[in-house]
Design a protein around this motif. Sequence first.
Motif, PDB file in Angstrom:
ATOM      1  N   THR A 391       0.831  -1.198   0.000  1.00  0.00           N
ATOM      2  CA  THR A 391       0.000   0.000   0.000  1.00  0.00           C
ATOM      3  C   THR A 391       0.870   1.254   0.000  1.00  0.00           C
ATOM      4  N   VAL A 392       1.927   1.266   0.808  1.00  0.00           N
ATOM      5  CA  VAL A 392       2.851   2.408   0.842  1.00  0.00           C
ATOM      6  C   VAL A 392       3.487   2.615  -0.521  1.00  0.00           C
ATOM      7  N   ALA A 393       3.842   1.524  -1.208  1.00  0.00           N
ATOM      8  CA  ALA A 393       4.450   1.636  -2.534  1.00  0.00           C
ATOM      9  C   ALA A 393       3.477   2.263  -3.530  1.00  0.00           C
ATOM     10  N   ARG A 394       2.209   1.900  -3.441  1.00  0.00           N
ATOM     11  CA  ARG A 394       1.215   2.497  -4.347  1.00  0.00           C
ATOM     12  C   ARG A 394       1.051   3.985  -4.060  1.00  0.00           C
ATOM     13  N   LEU A 395       1.083   4.387  -2.792  1.00  0.00           N
ATOM     14  CA  LEU A 395       0.986   5.812  -2.442  1.00  0.00           C
ATOM     15  C   LEU A 395       2.173   6.593  -2.999  1.00  0.00           C
ATOM     16  N   ALA A 402       2.228  12.528  -9.644  1.00  0.00           N
ATOM     17  CA  ALA A 402       1.337  13.671  -9.451  1.00  0.00           C
ATOM     18  C   ALA A 402      -0.102  13.343  -9.839  1.00  0.00           C
ATOM     19  N   ARG A 403      -0.600  12.202  -9.342  1.00  0.00           N
ATOM     20  CA  ARG A 403      -1.991  11.841  -9.599  1.00  0.00           C
ATOM     21  C   ARG A 403      -2.680  11.522  -8.282  1.00  0.00           C
ATOM     22  N   PRO A 404      -3.999  11.723  -8.208  1.00  0.00           N
ATOM     23  CA  PRO A 404      -4.724  11.453  -6.965  1.00  0.00           C
ATOM     24  C   PRO A 404      -4.703   9.960  -6.649  1.00  0.00           C
ATOM     25  N   VAL A 405      -4.798   9.648  -5.336  1.00  0.00           N
ATOM     26  CA  VAL A 405      -4.793   8.256  -4.912  1.00  0.00           C
ATOM     27  C   VAL A 405      -5.609   8.125  -3.635  1.00  0.00           C
ATOM     28  N   ARG A 406      -6.228   6.951  -3.461  1.00  0.00           N
ATOM     29  CA  ARG A 406      -7.007   6.670  -2.253  1.00  0.00           C
ATOM     30  C   ARG A 406      -6.706   5.253  -1.808  1.00  0.00           C
ATOM     31  N   GLU A 407      -6.329   5.092  -0.536  1.00  0.00           N
ATOM     32  CA  GLU A 407      -5.983   3.786  -0.003  1.00  0.00           C
ATOM     33  C   GLU A 407      -6.429   3.704   1.455  1.00  0.00           C
ATOM     34  N   GLU A 408      -6.473   2.464   1.955  1.00  0.00           N
ATOM     35  CA  GLU A 408      -6.703   2.221   3.375  1.00  0.00           C
ATOM     36  C   GLU A 408      -5.462   1.541   3.945  1.00  0.00           C
ATOM     37  N   LEU A 409      -4.962   2.026   5.076  1.00  0.00           N
ATOM     38  CA  LEU A 409      -3.740   1.474   5.651  1.00  0.00           C
ATOM     39  C   LEU A 409      -3.731   1.704   7.157  1.00  0.00           C
ATOM     40  N   VAL A 410      -2.763   1.035   7.812  1.00  0.00           N
ATOM     41  CA  VAL A 410      -2.602   1.143   9.259  1.00  0.00           C
ATOM     42  C   VAL A 410      -1.597   2.256   9.565  1.00  0.00           C
ATOM     43  N   ASN A 411      -1.994   3.216  10.420  1.00  0.00           N
ATOM     44  CA  ASN A 411      -1.094   4.242  10.946  1.00  0.00           C
ATOM     45  C   ASN A 411      -0.953   4.062  12.455  1.00  0.00           C
ATOM     46  N   TYR A 412      -0.021   4.825  13.017  1.00  0.00           N
ATOM     47  CA  TYR A 412       0.225   4.726  14.457  1.00  0.00           C
ATOM     48  C   TYR A 412       0.130   6.122  15.082  1.00  0.00           C
ATOM     49  N   LEU A 423      -7.186   7.035   3.507  1.00  0.00           N
ATOM     50  CA  LEU A 423      -6.340   8.173   3.153  1.00  0.00           C
ATOM     51  C   LEU A 423      -6.543   8.543   1.692  1.00  0.00           C
ATOM     52  N   SER A 424      -6.788   9.853   1.455  1.00  0.00           N
ATOM     53  CA  SER A 424      -6.940  10.380   0.098  1.00  0.00           C
ATOM     54  C   SER A 424      -5.918  11.488  -0.098  1.00  0.00           C
ATOM     55  N   ILE A 425      -5.045  11.361  -1.105  1.00  0.00           N
ATOM     56  CA  ILE A 425      -3.998  12.350  -1.385  1.00  0.00           C
ATOM     57  C   ILE A 425      -4.234  12.905  -2.786  1.00  0.00           C
ATOM     58  N   ARG A 437       2.398  21.338  -4.090  1.00  0.00           N
ATOM     59  CA  ARG A 437       1.880  20.965  -2.787  1.00  0.00           C
ATOM     60  C   ARG A 437       1.025  19.723  -2.933  1.00  0.00           C
ATOM     61  N   TYR A 438       0.763  19.062  -1.796  1.00  0.00           N
ATOM     62  CA  TYR A 438      -0.120  17.902  -1.740  1.00  0.00           C
ATOM     63  C   TYR A 438      -1.023  18.066  -0.529  1.00  0.00           C
ATOM     64  N   VAL A 439      -2.290  17.714  -0.701  1.00  0.00           N
ATOM     65  CA  VAL A 439      -3.228  17.751   0.409  1.00  0.00           C
ATOM     66  C   VAL A 439      -3.666  16.318   0.692  1.00  0.00           C
ATOM     67  N   ALA A 440      -3.653  15.934   1.968  1.00  0.00           N
ATOM     68  CA  ALA A 440      -4.025  14.579   2.398  1.00  0.00           C
ATOM     69  C   ALA A 440      -5.173  14.673   3.392  1.00  0.00           C
ATOM     70  N   ILE A 441      -6.240  13.881   3.139  1.00  0.00           N
ATOM     71  CA  ILE A 441      -7.412  13.849   4.014  1.00  0.00           C
ATOM     72  C   ILE A 441      -7.533  12.435   4.552  1.00  0.00           C
ATOM     73  N   SER A 442      -7.586  12.305   5.903  1.00  0.00           N
ATOM     74  CA  SER A 442      -7.627  10.996   6.547  1.00  0.00           C
ATOM     75  C   SER A 442      -8.918  10.858   7.343  1.00  0.00           C
ATOM     76  N   SER A 443      -9.547   9.652   7.223  1.00  0.00           N
ATOM     77  CA  SER A 443     -10.738   9.328   8.008  1.00  0.00           C
ATOM     78  C   SER A 443     -10.451   8.074   8.815  1.00  0.00           C
ATOM     79  N   ASP A 444     -10.813   8.102  10.072  1.00  0.00           N
ATOM     80  CA  ASP A 444     -10.601   6.954  10.952  1.00  0.00           C
ATOM     81  C   ASP A 444     -11.631   5.866  10.628  1.00  0.00           C
ATOM     82  N   VAL A 445     -11.183   4.699  10.147  1.00  0.00           N
ATOM     83  CA  VAL A 445     -12.070   3.592   9.771  1.00  0.00           C
ATOM     84  C   VAL A 445     -11.762   2.356  10.613  1.00  0.00           C
TER      85      VAL A 445
END
Length: 907
Positions: A391-395, A402-412, A423-425, A437-445
């Motif tokens: 998942t990190v490699a895809r991000l 420079a393209r949008p991406v959306r993934e689900e992953l484990v953070n700490y 996570l949507s970047i 610049r890059y904007v990242a929006i995270s939702s707790d799932v």
Amino acid sequence: MTSAVADRRGRAARRSGGPARIAAARSRLADGKILGKRFTWVVLAGYIAAIIVVGFGVRFSAQPFLDQMQREAMTERAAARAREIDARIAEVVETILHLKSDESISRLVLGFDRVTYKAEDVLAELDGQKHVRHAILDYKGTPILRSPGFMLRESKAAFSAIEFYSAARLLSVERPLAEAVRLRMSDDDGMAHLLVVLPIASRGLVEGVLIVERVIELPTVASVGLTAPFSDSDWVVMSNFQLGMIGQWRDLSTSPIHARIGDTGYSLVRLANHEEIATLGWDLVQSVLFVVVWGMAVPFLGMVVFGRGVISKPYEALAASRQKLARSQKEVAELAQIATMSHEAILVTDRDQRIIWHNPAFSVLTGYAEEEALGRHPGRLLQGPDTDEETVARLRAAIASARPVREELVNYRRDGKPYWVSLSISPLSGEDGVVDRYVAISSDVTHKKLAERRLEDARRQTEHHALHDALTGLPNRRSVDGLLEAEIGSDDGARTLVRVDLDHFKAVNDTHGHAAGDHVLKHVSDALCAEIHETDFAGRIGGDEFVIALGPGRSAEDGVALAERLQSAIRRDVVFEGKTCRVGASFGVASSEDGLISNRQLLVAADAALYEAKEHGRSQTVLYTPEIHAGVQDKRRLSVEIERGIENEEFVPLFQPQVDAVTERVVGAEVLMRWQHPERGVLTPDQFLPMATRLALVPEIDRIIYRQGLRAAAEMERIGQGLPKISFNVGSAQIEDPVLISVADLYDIESTTVAFEILESVLVEEQSSNFRLQVDRLRDRGYRIEVDDFGSGHASVVGLMQLNPDAMKIDQRLIIPIISSAKTRDLVRHIVGIGRSFGISVTAEGVETAEHAVILRELGCNTLQGFHYARPLNVVELLDMVEERGTIRPGQTGDDPLPAGHSESTA
């Protein structure tokens, strides 16, 4: 943090000029739109003016050319019409010259032959032409022969013209065509009629004339008048003299348009019409305008498009950009406020992916304060050991491109606690279009992921329960079927299957209870799992039935060896709650290695081998062989033939006569089942009934026998040889069938009693209330109830009292040995005594000799049945026996016998 962001947004809003600047920008944008509209209207007005100028210029400049073109066109049209008329006249003259030379015409004029039918035949060619008339005159001008409609006064005028010339001149010199043609006006149709006149001479003297009239279908000048206006169709025929005088009769600005009609002295005339020329001029103007309108539309449209682009568009774009700038400044302030208030974590990084801003929700989610997060790399800050590397490699790949991406992953979090985010970047570009610049929006799932994990665990558990036996844990029938279909059935290599069925397992359940039976089943499943190879597959497919699919490459010998090992393991004593349980097992082994069967047929073949093991004493292992295969094929063929026999009603009844023990008269007949096989002849029930029972087809066969037996009884009664009674063997299920009574109602049976023989087992089995109710209904309708094979099982006197049958039949296994066995005779005597005490008639079957008959008669039996009297008979043979012996109703004494073929009514 929140107050600082708000201060920055307020300063930006004040620098933008506020609402006043936005209003000014909108005003400039409106002015630009008005300018564009005005430019479009000016170009459209010029376009319309150009079209009008071109139209008038074409109209007035083309007038002289139009006049000349019109006259030339009309002159050419007149010449063509004149040539057409001249050709018609020439045809008529040529025809007349040909006819004039005919002898019948000359003889008619000279008066030698007054019979005109020959001349009429000659002139028939003229009669066939359209608009042509003819006449023949003598030298006095008197008509000799003329066609209908020919005017006499015109013919006399023509004759006078002929007299003007001498006969010598007419005959020696060719007359001009003008002298032979005359024009006249018809009062009937107003059209020009041309008369072609030729003399008929004899010896230099004119004896008569031949006149032919041709309608030109054009008016003469006399019919329209020189003062009348000419229309487009007003072409007139006039003489050349009239044409020369026309200028004196009319005030003409132009000379008339005319064309001479050959040498006839006439012309086709038409005056030029200025109104037509004017119309032609406007037609030309319209055509030119059509071309001009569409030809000029393209450049003028281009002027509108490119003119707006060059003049008004830049102004509009400038005004729009100013308005957009004012609006974007306002929106930036609003978006910053929204991002600050959002519950989702938002952060912004620079092009080196270092955090330059984040909202308060980010700090709440991750536990990092603003000073701890700014300048840090989000991946190094938040990711940990359980974060998926793919998942990190895809991000990283999406950010690099420079393209949008959306993934689900484990953070700490800051405290080390993991959590799941969606996570949507998205990349952000500057004014130069370069991503900076890059904007990242995270939702707790996290809760969603935990719920999904629980659902997945439940699904796997449910699937495991659906495919495995709850008691033993082995794969169940559904799983085994899937394996046989998906893996073994599609395997090209030979496979081996072992079927296992426990022996005496029912005794364990009945003796020690079902808990002990479950314990035994677990013991067997443990033995299977312990003995099979790691590539083998074992499953439970029924109550005490198991199957083992050997792995690839394992042969039939391996299957037999496994069965022998399992036989020893299963036979071991199993102790449950201090009780010893013992069971055995029968094994059927089938393999496709010899090509006898395919992998898809393994289970059926193993079942057949298991059936053979059960049939030969149980606790055995049987390998599926060609001999068993042949038997399976025979049984399969037999099952197909039974179904065909039911469909074709090949099952037929035979009749076993029953006689009175004293008088030996016929008291009835038992209906027996036979199969009239089309190839194998008559088959007894033991040859097909076991297979029919396995196929659950016995009730259908019984219905066929029942119908045919009733039909035979009705036919015997119809011919006066009715049976006193006819008996059918039925089971408990048939007694409860409501159709039983309705079928008998279909046949006209009055004096024959229908009896149903029920097996002795009904006396000891607990029967339903519906069974007892149906028995009562049958008795009320006049049916007899009898017990068959009494003494063959565990007869119950209480059951006999409850059923209270009309008769009971002693099993033949007790009848046959009475000759040599005194004990058997005593037993039969006691059975007869029981029947007498309950008022039940007693029938003995298996009477094979006269000695049997004497003994049974002495023992008190009422009815006898067996080979001594007759083997099973067909209807014809039964009729012969009834006629020979006569009949008597059951229970009737021999002192009052009934005559043959008669029995008392059942009423």
